[in-house]
Design an enzyme around this catalytic site. Structure first.
Site, PDB file in Angstrom:
ATOM      1  N   ASP A 191       1.598   2.729   3.816  1.00  0.00           N
ATOM      2  CA  ASP A 191       0.818   3.888   3.380  1.00  0.00           C
ATOM      3  C   ASP A 191       1.762   4.963   2.840  1.00  0.00           C
ATOM      4  O   ASP A 191       1.444   6.156   2.847  1.00  0.00           O
ATOM      5  CB  ASP A 191      -0.031   4.439   4.528  1.00  0.00           C
ATOM      6  CG  ASP A 191      -1.241   5.247   4.065  1.00  0.00           C
ATOM      7  OD1 ASP A 191      -1.536   5.224   2.854  1.00  0.00           O
ATOM      8  OD2 ASP A 191      -1.865   5.907   4.900  1.00  0.00           O
ATOM      9  N   HIS A 222       0.857  -1.191   0.000  1.00  0.00           N
ATOM     10  CA  HIS A 222       0.000   0.000   0.000  1.00  0.00           C
ATOM     11  C   HIS A 222       0.886   1.231   0.000  1.00  0.00           C
ATOM     12  O   HIS A 222       1.285   1.742   1.055  1.00  0.00           O
ATOM     13  CB  HIS A 222      -0.906  -0.006   1.244  1.00  0.00           C
ATOM     14  CG  HIS A 222      -1.911   1.110   1.282  1.00  0.00           C
ATOM     15  ND1 HIS A 222      -3.265   0.889   1.275  1.00  0.00           N
ATOM     16  CD2 HIS A 222      -1.762   2.459   1.338  1.00  0.00           C
ATOM     17  CE1 HIS A 222      -3.902   2.051   1.324  1.00  0.00           C
ATOM     18  NE2 HIS A 222      -2.997   3.025   1.374  1.00  0.00           N
TER      19      HIS A 222
END
Length: 390
Positions: A285, A62
């Site tokens: 992230d 991610h």
């Protein structure tokens, strides 16, 4: 050129003990107790691994590779990632996502960036789709995107339980997940639906209702950011115990008030309470924005997530939480590889891609190989992106 790593402690991620590892043609050619190649017979580089540990290259599933966010105006749009800021942390594979902003960021740019990083030596994949509904796609169809575009492994990150989402209905999410699943079946891909779980009141409610009422298997839903708070983490634990896969976010915003755990503590909590480690993943992230809001929804702080969090949380799992290295490695190597069907990735094994990270005796990153190419040598970055300055 061949590379021979002699006498290193090898974690595949399972502990194999002291082994020699031979890299050739971008693959792990051989692993054995002793590999003897006659000196001068071939062009070979030998690394003395006596005090070192070989682990699989980290998979970060991610990453906002073209940047993300913008929650505090146009000047707060985070920058694109650079090659060296990925590999320096032992990461050899990334999966790119769009973020909150799918208006000034585009799927075309996401795909192009993934292809560029690929040309520079990294292994890259992406998700199609966006925070909001209707989804932003390349072909106008989730099914066509997944089936026809090699790099696309699923759909996401689709936001729910978040004031920044488009408030999708349960029917919206169920349809997206069904399309992704069928596309995966038809193309031998994972076909997962990667769901951004915000700090809102509904938590896992929508996902659980879809799993209960539909025929879509639970493992096709991949909720992320599940360590925002203890309530959400407990819901995630129940979801994982029922066969779902959950994703811990390694980065955090110091401006956010949290009643939860650190990422490493969250993994420890899940394992200690009977969650199968194979159902846990961890991602950074990276280069996404991490905004903090007050109770009225006003922004009070904003930082960019860092890919370095993967390495530091791995270290924290081992040294602070006393999680065995082979178990800690699974959440960022073999588990994402298996869960996303990233063939050739996630393991130190013969025939797999030569994606490996070598740690020194102090757990520092000594060498990084991506598809057999040395990206970090003796702790120094030796391959940079096209427009990075040396």
């Amino acid at each position: 050129m061949l590379t021979l790593i002699k006498g290193a402690n090898v974690y595949a991620p399972e502990k194999l003990g002291k082994k020699d590892v031979l890299l050739a043609g971008g693959k792990i050619e051989r692993i054995d107790d002793n590999i003897d190649i006659a000196s001068g017979s071939v062009n070979i580089d030998i690394i003395n691994g006596d005090t070192m540990t070989v682990i699989p290259g980290i998979i970060d599933q991610h990453v906002h590779i073209i940047g993300g966010g913008g929650e505090n105006g146009f000047s707060s749009r985070t920058p694109e990632v650079t090659l060296s800021n990925i590999t320096r942390w032992g990461i050899t594979t990334v999966v790119g996502v769009l973020g909150t902003d799918a208006t000034s960021r585009h799927m075309e740019s996401l795909l192009a960036k993934a292809m560029g990083l690929n040309e520079e030596g990294l292994s890259t994949y992406i998700y199609t789709g966006s925070y909001e509904i209707p989804l932003v796609t390349l072909t106008g169809s989730v099914r066509r995107d997944i089936m026809l575009i090699d790099k696309i492994v699923g759909v996401g990150e689709v936001a729910i339980s978040d004031h920044r989402s488009s408030a999708p209905s349960i029917d919206d999410i169920e349809y997206i997940a069904a399309e992704a699943r069928v596309a995966g079946i038809l193309s031998r891909k994972a076909g997962v639906t990667h769901i951004h779980l915000g700090p809102g009141k509904t938590g896992f409610k929508m996902i659980n209702e879809i799993v209960e009422r539909s025929d879509i298997p639970i493992f096709h839903f991949r909720p992320t950011h599940v360590n925002r708070n203890t309530v959400l983490l407990d819901e995630a634990m129940d979801f994982a115990k029922r066969g779902g896969m959950i994703d811990i976010t390694a980065s955090s915003n110091p401006n956010r008030k949290s009643d939860g755990f650190s990422p490493a503590q969250a993994v420890k909590y899940l394992i200690d309470n009977g969650t199968p480690v194979e159902n846990i993943t961890l991602s950074s992230d990276g280069n996404g924005s991490l905004p903090a809001f007050d109770k009225d929804g006003n922004i009070i702080g904003l930082v960019a997530a860092s890919l370095s969090s993967m390495y530091y949380q791995l270290k924290s799992m081992v040294y602070d939480e006393n999680i065995p290295l082979e178990m800690a490695l699974k959440v960022m190597t073999s588990n994402p590889a298996d869960g996303l069907k990233l063939y050739g990735k996630g393991y130190v094994a013969e025939g797999m891609d030569a994606d490996i990270t070598i740690l020194d005796r102090d757990f520092g990153i000594k060498y990084v190989f991506a598809n057999g190419r040395r990206m970090v040598d003796d702790g120094k970055i030796v391959v940079k992106g096209t427009f990075e300055e040396f």
